[in-house]
Structures are given as C-alpha cells and as structure tokens.
Design a protein around this motif. Structure first.
Motif, PDB file in Angstrom:
ATOM      1  N   TRP A  83       0.832  -1.209   0.000  1.00  0.00           N
ATOM      2  CA  TRP A  83       0.000   0.000   0.000  1.00  0.00           C
ATOM      3  C   TRP A  83       0.861   1.252   0.000  1.00  0.00           C
ATOM      4  O   TRP A  83       0.476   2.274  -0.552  1.00  0.00           O
ATOM      5  N   ARG A  84       2.053   1.178   0.581  1.00  0.00           N
ATOM      6  CA  ARG A  84       2.963   2.334   0.566  1.00  0.00           C
ATOM      7  C   ARG A  84       3.419   2.635  -0.861  1.00  0.00           C
ATOM      8  O   ARG A  84       3.563   3.797  -1.244  1.00  0.00           O
ATOM      9  N   ASP A  85       3.669   1.569  -1.624  1.00  0.00           N
ATOM     10  CA  ASP A  85       4.043   1.759  -3.030  1.00  0.00           C
ATOM     11  C   ASP A  85       2.912   2.464  -3.778  1.00  0.00           C
ATOM     12  O   ASP A  85       3.146   3.410  -4.538  1.00  0.00           O
ATOM     13  N   ALA A  86       1.699   1.985  -3.570  1.00  0.00           N
ATOM     14  CA  ALA A  86       0.541   2.584  -4.238  1.00  0.00           C
ATOM     15  C   ALA A  86       0.380   4.039  -3.825  1.00  0.00           C
ATOM     16  O   ALA A  86       0.084   4.908  -4.657  1.00  0.00           O
ATOM     17  N   LEU A  87       0.597   4.325  -2.545  1.00  0.00           N
ATOM     18  CA  LEU A  87       0.466   5.689  -2.039  1.00  0.00           C
ATOM     19  C   LEU A  87       1.442   6.634  -2.727  1.00  0.00           C
ATOM     20  O   LEU A  87       1.088   7.778  -3.046  1.00  0.00           O
ATOM     21  N   GLU A  88       2.660   6.175  -2.991  1.00  0.00           N
ATOM     22  CA  GLU A  88       3.653   7.026  -3.655  1.00  0.00           C
ATOM     23  C   GLU A  88       3.173   7.465  -5.033  1.00  0.00           C
ATOM     24  O   GLU A  88       3.335   8.630  -5.420  1.00  0.00           O
ATOM     25  N   PHE A  89       2.582   6.546  -5.773  1.00  0.00           N
ATOM     26  CA  PHE A  89       2.057   6.888  -7.099  1.00  0.00           C
ATOM     27  C   PHE A  89       0.902   7.881  -6.985  1.00  0.00           C
ATOM     28  O   PHE A  89       0.804   8.835  -7.764  1.00  0.00           O
ATOM     29  N   ILE A  90       0.041   7.655  -6.012  1.00  0.00           N
ATOM     30  CA  ILE A  90      -1.096   8.552  -5.807  1.00  0.00           C
ATOM     31  C   ILE A  90      -0.624   9.942  -5.407  1.00  0.00           C
ATOM     32  O   ILE A  90      -1.123  10.955  -5.908  1.00  0.00           O
ATOM     33  N   GLN A  91       0.357  10.009  -4.528  1.00  0.00           N
ATOM     34  CA  GLN A  91       0.873  11.302  -4.080  1.00  0.00           C
ATOM     35  C   GLN A  91       1.556  12.081  -5.203  1.00  0.00           C
ATOM     36  O   GLN A  91       1.702  13.292  -5.120  1.00  0.00           O
ATOM     37  N   LEU A  92       1.969  11.370  -6.264  1.00  0.00           N
ATOM     38  CA  LEU A  92       2.577  12.046  -7.404  1.00  0.00           C
ATOM     39  C   LEU A  92       1.562  12.366  -8.499  1.00  0.00           C
ATOM     40  O   LEU A  92       1.944  12.832  -9.571  1.00  0.00           O
ATOM     41  N   GLY A  93       0.283  12.111  -8.223  1.00  0.00           N
ATOM     42  CA  GLY A  93      -0.736  12.542  -9.165  1.00  0.00           C
ATOM     43  C   GLY A  93      -1.592  11.472  -9.794  1.00  0.00           C
ATOM     44  O   GLY A  93      -2.440  11.781 -10.642  1.00  0.00           O
ATOM     45  N   CYS A  94      -1.393  10.203  -9.429  1.00  0.00           N
ATOM     46  CA  CYS A  94      -2.198   9.124 -10.020  1.00  0.00           C
ATOM     47  C   CYS A  94      -3.571   9.043  -9.357  1.00  0.00           C
ATOM     48  O   CYS A  94      -3.678   9.060  -8.129  1.00  0.00           O
ATOM     49  N   ASN A  95      -4.595   8.908 -10.189  1.00  0.00           N
ATOM     50  CA  ASN A  95      -5.949   8.728  -9.669  1.00  0.00           C
ATOM     51  C   ASN A  95      -6.218   7.267  -9.324  1.00  0.00           C
ATOM     52  O   ASN A  95      -7.118   6.964  -8.542  1.00  0.00           O
ATOM     53  N   ASN A  96      -5.467   6.366  -9.923  1.00  0.00           N
ATOM     54  CA  ASN A  96      -5.559   4.949  -9.576  1.00  0.00           C
ATOM     55  C   ASN A  96      -4.244   4.272  -9.941  1.00  0.00           C
ATOM     56  O   ASN A  96      -3.376   4.876 -10.580  1.00  0.00           O
ATOM     57  N   VAL A  97      -4.084   3.027  -9.529  1.00  0.00           N
ATOM     58  CA  VAL A  97      -2.869   2.276  -9.826  1.00  0.00           C
ATOM     59  C   VAL A  97      -3.242   0.903 -10.387  1.00  0.00           C
ATOM     60  O   VAL A  97      -4.365   0.437 -10.212  1.00  0.00           O
ATOM     61  N   GLN A  98      -2.264   0.286 -11.059  1.00  0.00           N
ATOM     62  CA  GLN A  98      -2.461  -1.048 -11.601  1.00  0.00           C
ATOM     63  C   GLN A  98      -1.349  -1.963 -11.111  1.00  0.00           C
ATOM     64  O   GLN A  98      -0.210  -1.533 -10.923  1.00  0.00           O
ATOM     65  N   VAL A  99      -1.686  -3.230 -10.889  1.00  0.00           N
ATOM     66  CA  VAL A  99      -0.728  -4.203 -10.374  1.00  0.00           C
ATOM     67  C   VAL A  99      -0.765  -5.455 -11.246  1.00  0.00           C
ATOM     68  O   VAL A  99      -1.838  -5.975 -11.540  1.00  0.00           O
ATOM     69  N   GLY A 117      -4.370  -1.274   3.885  1.00  0.00           N
ATOM     70  CA  GLY A 117      -3.284  -0.379   4.276  1.00  0.00           C
ATOM     71  C   GLY A 117      -3.615   1.068   4.002  1.00  0.00           C
ATOM     72  O   GLY A 117      -3.368   1.947   4.844  1.00  0.00           O
ATOM     73  N   LEU A 118      -4.172   1.347   2.831  1.00  0.00           N
ATOM     74  CA  LEU A 118      -4.543   2.718   2.485  1.00  0.00           C
ATOM     75  C   LEU A 118      -5.670   3.220   3.383  1.00  0.00           C
ATOM     76  O   LEU A 118      -5.685   4.388   3.790  1.00  0.00           O
ATOM     77  N   GLN A 119      -6.611   2.346   3.691  1.00  0.00           N
ATOM     78  CA  GLN A 119      -7.715   2.742   4.577  1.00  0.00           C
ATOM     79  C   GLN A 119      -7.198   3.129   5.962  1.00  0.00           C
ATOM     80  O   GLN A 119      -7.626   4.137   6.536  1.00  0.00           O
ATOM     81  N   ARG A 120      -6.274   2.361   6.484  1.00  0.00           N
ATOM     82  CA  ARG A 120      -5.713   2.659   7.811  1.00  0.00           C
ATOM     83  C   ARG A 120      -4.895   3.947   7.768  1.00  0.00           C
ATOM     84  O   ARG A 120      -4.954   4.747   8.710  1.00  0.00           O
ATOM     85  N   TYR A 121      -4.149   4.144   6.696  1.00  0.00           N
ATOM     86  CA  TYR A 121      -3.360   5.372   6.556  1.00  0.00           C
ATOM     87  C   TYR A 121      -4.272   6.585   6.493  1.00  0.00           C
ATOM     88  O   TYR A 121      -4.023   7.607   7.159  1.00  0.00           O
ATOM     89  N   MET A 122      -5.340   6.483   5.723  1.00  0.00           N
ATOM     90  CA  MET A 122      -6.279   7.603   5.597  1.00  0.00           C
ATOM     91  C   MET A 122      -6.965   7.895   6.925  1.00  0.00           C
ATOM     92  O   MET A 122      -7.158   9.060   7.295  1.00  0.00           O
ATOM     93  N   ALA A 123      -7.330   6.853   7.652  1.00  0.00           N
ATOM     94  CA  ALA A 123      -7.970   7.041   8.954  1.00  0.00           C
ATOM     95  C   ALA A 123      -7.009   7.707   9.940  1.00  0.00           C
ATOM     96  O   ALA A 123      -7.395   8.605  10.701  1.00  0.00           O
TER      97      ALA A 123
END
Length: 220
Positions: A83-99, A117-123
């Motif tokens: 989820w940290r990897d996904a967050l990095e892409f989002i923080q750089l401007g991605c609206n979604n990610v692919q795996v 992971g993202l839900q807990r980070y957002m909370a």
C-alpha cells in the motif's frame, strides 16, 4: 506510455491533445537476460523488465507526466507491491494504480492488503476521500537547478551501533570524497568535515544502521 523513450511526456501530450481521457504509465523496461534459463531453443531476445526494481523509474515518469502543462488523469503502473508503493504513485498525481507482476508473485490477496493499508493510513491522517492524496507531493519536487545548495547535512556516527567493518571509509575513499578516516586500533570511523559534501554514501553502505544524520547547516 512506454518507458523506453527519452521524453515520455511528448507522446503523452500528443495523446491528450488528440482527446485521450487518461494516460497509464509505465510498461516494462527493455532488458537483456544472459542466464541460460532465458533461452528458447538455444536462442535469446530482448525482453521486458518489471517488478519492484522498476518502481523508482516508474515514479520518475509519473512525475514528468504530472508536471505536463495540460493536466490529465493518470494511472500508475510499475513495481507496486504494498500500500505504501501505491500511495507514492497517488501522491505524485495518479488517480488509480495497476498491479500485475506482484499479483503473479503473491496472488490476488495482495489487493486486500493494498486496500486495508490505504484505509488505515487515511484514517490515521483523518482523510475521508482518496482524492485528497492525489498529487499532494508534487509541490515538493523542484528542478535540480533550483535545489538549495547552500546548506549541508553531515553524517553522524553512532559508536554503540558501529561494528567496525570499515565499509564507510572504504566507500568514501574509493567512491566518494575521502572524508572519512578509520582508526585501526579502535575500529571507529571519524569524519573530516571540510572534505565531506553530504552525499551520504557512507549511510547507504553501512550494514548496521550506525550512521544517521545531523541537522542541516549552512555550508562552511
């Protein structure tokens, strides 16, 4: 958008101007594998490199796309496993990610980990909508020519954690600025401040985590 190009934003801009609603990046990186296991009937070819190792490269391309004059929705791809990897892409401007590669390696269950992971980070950050995270780190990225070069952060040695291996001195001497001397009797490194440029190569090679950082100070 393929990463096998010098300026990824050029074809991306052409796509946007032609009416594309979104851009996805990146695909695999052209590579060559010399191992015999890569042979097909005794022959080899150029293939695609993917997985965790390509993530920094993918992030670089996403940053360049996010900084384009014309804005477009971005879908991030490349080495996402947690989820940290996904967050990095989002923080750089991605609206979604692919795996893809990570699912091949660990199975679809990792998607649950990404979401949880993202839900807990957002909370934890009191964020209610994922869109609030999209591009939040973009303002902190500047061109190399505009980075503050008038200050420096020196490495800081922790004698209690140091195992006396001497790797920091060897790396600094052979690949850096000869700013570390090593006391053979005490097996402790010592910094030569007027030679250190703050590259922190010593921190990267330390196997014991015994080298930290000091406060940022004006250059001497």
């Amino acid at each position: 958008m393929t990463p096998n190009i010098t300026h990824i934003e050029e074809p991306a801009m052409a796509c946007v101007q032609a009416g594309a609603d979104a851009i996805s990046a990146i695909n695999t990186i052209k590579s060559v594998t010399m191992d015999e296991d890569a042979e097909v009937a005794g022959q080899r070819t150029i293939s695609g490199y993917s997985g965790r190792a390509v993530r920094p490269i993918a992030l670089r391309h996403i940053l360049e796309l996010a900084q384009m004059p014309e804005k477009v929705e971005l879908s991030g791809i490349g080495g996402i496993e947690t989820w940290r990897d996904a967050l990095e892409f989002i923080q750089l401007g991605c609206n979604n990610v692919q795996v893809c590669t990570a699912v091949m390696q660990y199975g679809y269950r990792i998607i649950d980990d990404l979401i949880l992971g993202l839900q807990r980070y957002m909370a934890k950050c009191h964020i209610t909508h994922l869109q609030e995270l999209v591009g939040e780190q973009l303002p902190s990225f500047l061109k190399p020519s505009t980075i503050n070069r008038d200050t420096i952060v020196y490495p800081k040695f922790n004698k209690d954690l140091c195992v006396g291996c001497g790797r920091c001195q060897m790396s600094c001497n052979d690949g850096g600025h000869q700013a570390i001397i090593f006391d053979a009797e005490t097996r402790q490194p010592h910094l030569i401040g007027n030679k250190c440029v703050g590259c922190h190569l010593c921190r990267l090679v330390c196997p014991a985590g015994a080298i930290g950082v000091s406060k940022r100070v004006p250059k001497r």
